[in-house]
Scaffold this active site. Structure first.
Site, PDB file in Angstrom:
ATOM      1  N   THR A  98       0.809  -1.160  -0.181  1.00  0.00           N
ATOM      2  CA  THR A  98       0.049   0.052  -0.043  1.00  0.00           C
ATOM      3  C   THR A  98       0.859   1.153  -0.061  1.00  0.00           C
ATOM      4  O   THR A  98       2.022   1.220   0.601  1.00  0.00           O
ATOM      5  CB  THR A  98      -0.728   0.045   1.357  1.00  0.00           C
ATOM      6  OG1 THR A  98      -1.565  -1.179   1.305  1.00  0.00           O
ATOM      7  CG2 THR A  98      -1.810   1.003   1.445  1.00  0.00           C
ATOM      8  N   ASN A 224     -10.500 -11.770  -1.782  1.00  0.00           N
ATOM      9  CA  ASN A 224      -9.907 -11.367  -0.362  1.00  0.00           C
ATOM     10  C   ASN A 224     -11.101 -10.622   0.193  1.00  0.00           C
ATOM     11  O   ASN A 224     -10.906 -10.754   1.854  1.00  0.00           O
ATOM     12  CB  ASN A 224      -8.585 -10.693  -0.690  1.00  0.00           C
ATOM     13  CG  ASN A 224      -7.813 -11.632  -0.962  1.00  0.00           C
ATOM     14  OD1 ASN A 224      -7.879 -13.060  -0.510  1.00  0.00           O
ATOM     15  ND2 ASN A 224      -6.414 -11.271  -1.450  1.00  0.00           N
ATOM     16  N   CYS A 276      -2.423  -9.809   2.222  1.00  0.00           N
ATOM     17  CA  CYS A 276      -3.465  -9.601   1.020  1.00  0.00           C
ATOM     18  C   CYS A 276      -4.559  -8.885   1.734  1.00  0.00           C
ATOM     19  O   CYS A 276      -4.913  -7.790   1.040  1.00  0.00           O
ATOM     20  CB  CYS A 276      -3.617 -10.758   0.585  1.00  0.00           C
ATOM     21  SG  CYS A 276      -2.372 -11.577  -0.617  1.00  0.00           S
ATOM     22  N   GLN A 278      -5.914  -6.853   4.000  1.00  0.00           N
ATOM     23  CA  GLN A 278      -6.068  -5.221   4.288  1.00  0.00           C
ATOM     24  C   GLN A 278      -5.581  -4.684   3.117  1.00  0.00           C
ATOM     25  O   GLN A 278      -6.308  -3.813   2.663  1.00  0.00           O
ATOM     26  CB  GLN A 278      -5.299  -4.922   5.546  1.00  0.00           C
ATOM     27  CG  GLN A 278      -5.340  -3.619   5.978  1.00  0.00           C
ATOM     28  CD  GLN A 278      -4.668  -3.058   7.140  1.00  0.00           C
ATOM     29  OE1 GLN A 278      -5.408  -3.625   8.254  1.00  0.00           O
ATOM     30  NE2 GLN A 278      -3.903  -2.137   7.190  1.00  0.00           N
TER      31      GLN A 278
END
Length: 459
Positions: A98, A224, A276, A278
């Site tokens: 991120t 996910n 994965c 979050q």
């Protein structure tokens, strides 16, 4: 007529996805030469270590697969461009963290490694190369990859496919060898057939799904998000159970018996972690906002918010039950990996719980069979030490419990299900507690030995 298989495969990225995936492909396709490349020389050296117990990724069964293939048709190397030049097919399996700053910071995926890898492929590839997105990527990333590959030297051609992984750490080898599905997205039918033919060596044809590129990229994020949503949902119900006298395990069993719901991912705990869930949900939130879908973004954002709340709630509960303070008190933290049977700590619930307890002045004794001290230091942002607000790595539960006021079970390692509670309680300071954030300890035995017990979701 079956399409010709590639003679050589190159995978860029020797991490938790690239290493195990390529090892299984090499194992099941002995006629294909597989090279896994990475710029991290230390990581490649670990993959090449003669001691298979020292591989950089811990997964049950991985050592045996690597042992069969390494030196035969599986190579780990830092010679990135040479491996690309020799390959007919290149997998992109690099990290997509991120973003921490700039546009989309905190939510959007940072694609710098994907872009760098695509540029390297454009430069080093020869002839026609099939490029396979293995990393989890935002929808329509393939457009950027195609643009970069198309700007290279004349005479080189590329087909871009999306082949997302659906691996659960701790069961990755089993997931690779017997997958629920293999998803291949693309707009070049011939390239899709080549990749499908590789998997067909061991995967039934009806489990190999073909889609367009964008559906494939979005399917990974959506899978996910749905799994994480179930975890946050049951953890929210667990908190409700605690204040009403219900038992979340009984509730989960009752609703899981409904065939429309099913029983998987209904185990209450300290929240989801790993590389994965979050990251992918936040990426989905960012994309929804980008396309003006604010209500959809807010819905998925709450899944992450509830997960964070659960971890803070557990830390606050420990402090509250220990007479409102843990300053100067020893607490044994059982488990630091985000789940059992992996050494991965990315977004582990233990990180946030431990940080909260350190902030309160606790002395943490951390036990984990696979996570090393250097990793814990990086995750907690401070070295091992002594005194208020410090932590140390302990070699066993018994040693971690010496003089401790409480045990906090965060990771469901099998060995924590076989604790000698009488021996542990004998060395703890009384009154002593067990905080079972996984609901996996032998509660009756712990109580019989003299511990007060809090179990997630139990009223």
């Amino acid at each position: 007529m079956a399409p010709p298989l590639p003679r050589r495969i190159c995978c860029i990225g020797a991490g938790y996805v690239g290493g195990p995936t390529m090892a299984v492909i090499a194992d099941r396709c002995p006629d294909i030469a597989v090279t896994v490349v990475d710029l991290n020389a230390e990581r490649i050296a670990a993959w090449n270590d003669p001691d298979l117990g020292r591989l950089p990724v811990y997964e049950p069964g991985l050592d045996a697969v690597v042992g069969r293939c390494r030196g035969r048709n599986l190579v780990f190397s830092t010679a990135v461009e040479d491996a690309i030049a020799a390959a007919d097919m290149v997998f992109l399996s690099v990290n997509t963290p991120t973003k921490t700053r700039g546009l989309g910071a905190g939510q959007a995926s940072d694609l710098k490694w994907v872009e760098a890898s695509a540029r390297t492929v454009a430069k080093a590839a020869s002839g026609h190369t099939i490029v396979v997105e293995k990393s989890t990527l935002p929808v329509r990333t393939a457009e950027a990859v195609k643009a970069i590959l198309g700007s290279g030297v004349a005479g080189k051609t590329f087909s871009v496919l999306s082949n997302p992984e659906f691996l659960a750490e701790g069961t990755a080898i089993r997931d690779l060898e017997d997958p629920d599905r293999v998803l291949i997205g693309g707009d070049d039918p011939d390239a899709i057939d080549v990749l499908a033919a590789i998997y067909a060596h061991w995967v039934p044809q009806d489990r190999i799904l073909r889609t367009n590129l964008w559906s494939s990229e979005l399917s990974k994020l959506t899978a996910n998000a749905f799994l994480a949503q179930r975890i946050s949902s049951i953890n929210g119900i667990a908190a409700f159970c605690e204040v009403t006298g219900a038992d979340v395990q009984e509730v989960a069993r009752a609703i899981g018996a409904d065939s429309r719901i099913g029983s998987k991912f209904l185990k209450a705990g300290p929240g989801f972690g790993g590389s994965c869930f979050q990251k992918d949900i936040l990426n989905l939130v960012y994309l929804c906002r980008h396309y003006g879908l604010e209500e959809v973004a807010a819905y998925w954002e709450q899944v992450v918010a509830l997960n964070t709340w659960q971890q803070h709630r557990i830390a606050r509960l420990v402090v509250t039950r220990l007479f409102g303070t843990v300053t100067g008190k020893r607490l044994a933290i059982l488990g630091f990996a985000f789940k059992a049977d992996t050494n991965d700590t990315r977004e582990s619930p233990a990180i946030r719980i431990c940080r909260d307890l350190l902030e309160e002045g606790a002395l943490l004794q951390i036990v984990d069979p696979k996570v090393r001290e250097q990793q814990i230091q990086r995750d907690l942002g401070q070295p091992a030490g002594q005194g208020e607000g410090s932590w140390q790595l302990a070699p066993s539960v018994e040693q971690a419990a010496q003089g401790a006021d409480a045990l906090v079970l965060v990771t469901e390692w099998e060995q924590f299900g076989a604790i000698d509670w009488s021996a542990v309680v004998a060395v703890m300071r009384q009154p002593a507690w067990l905080f079972d954030a996984r609901g996996s300890a032998d509660e009756a035995a712990a109580r019989a030995a003299g511990l007060s017990v809090w179990r997630v979701g139990q009223g």
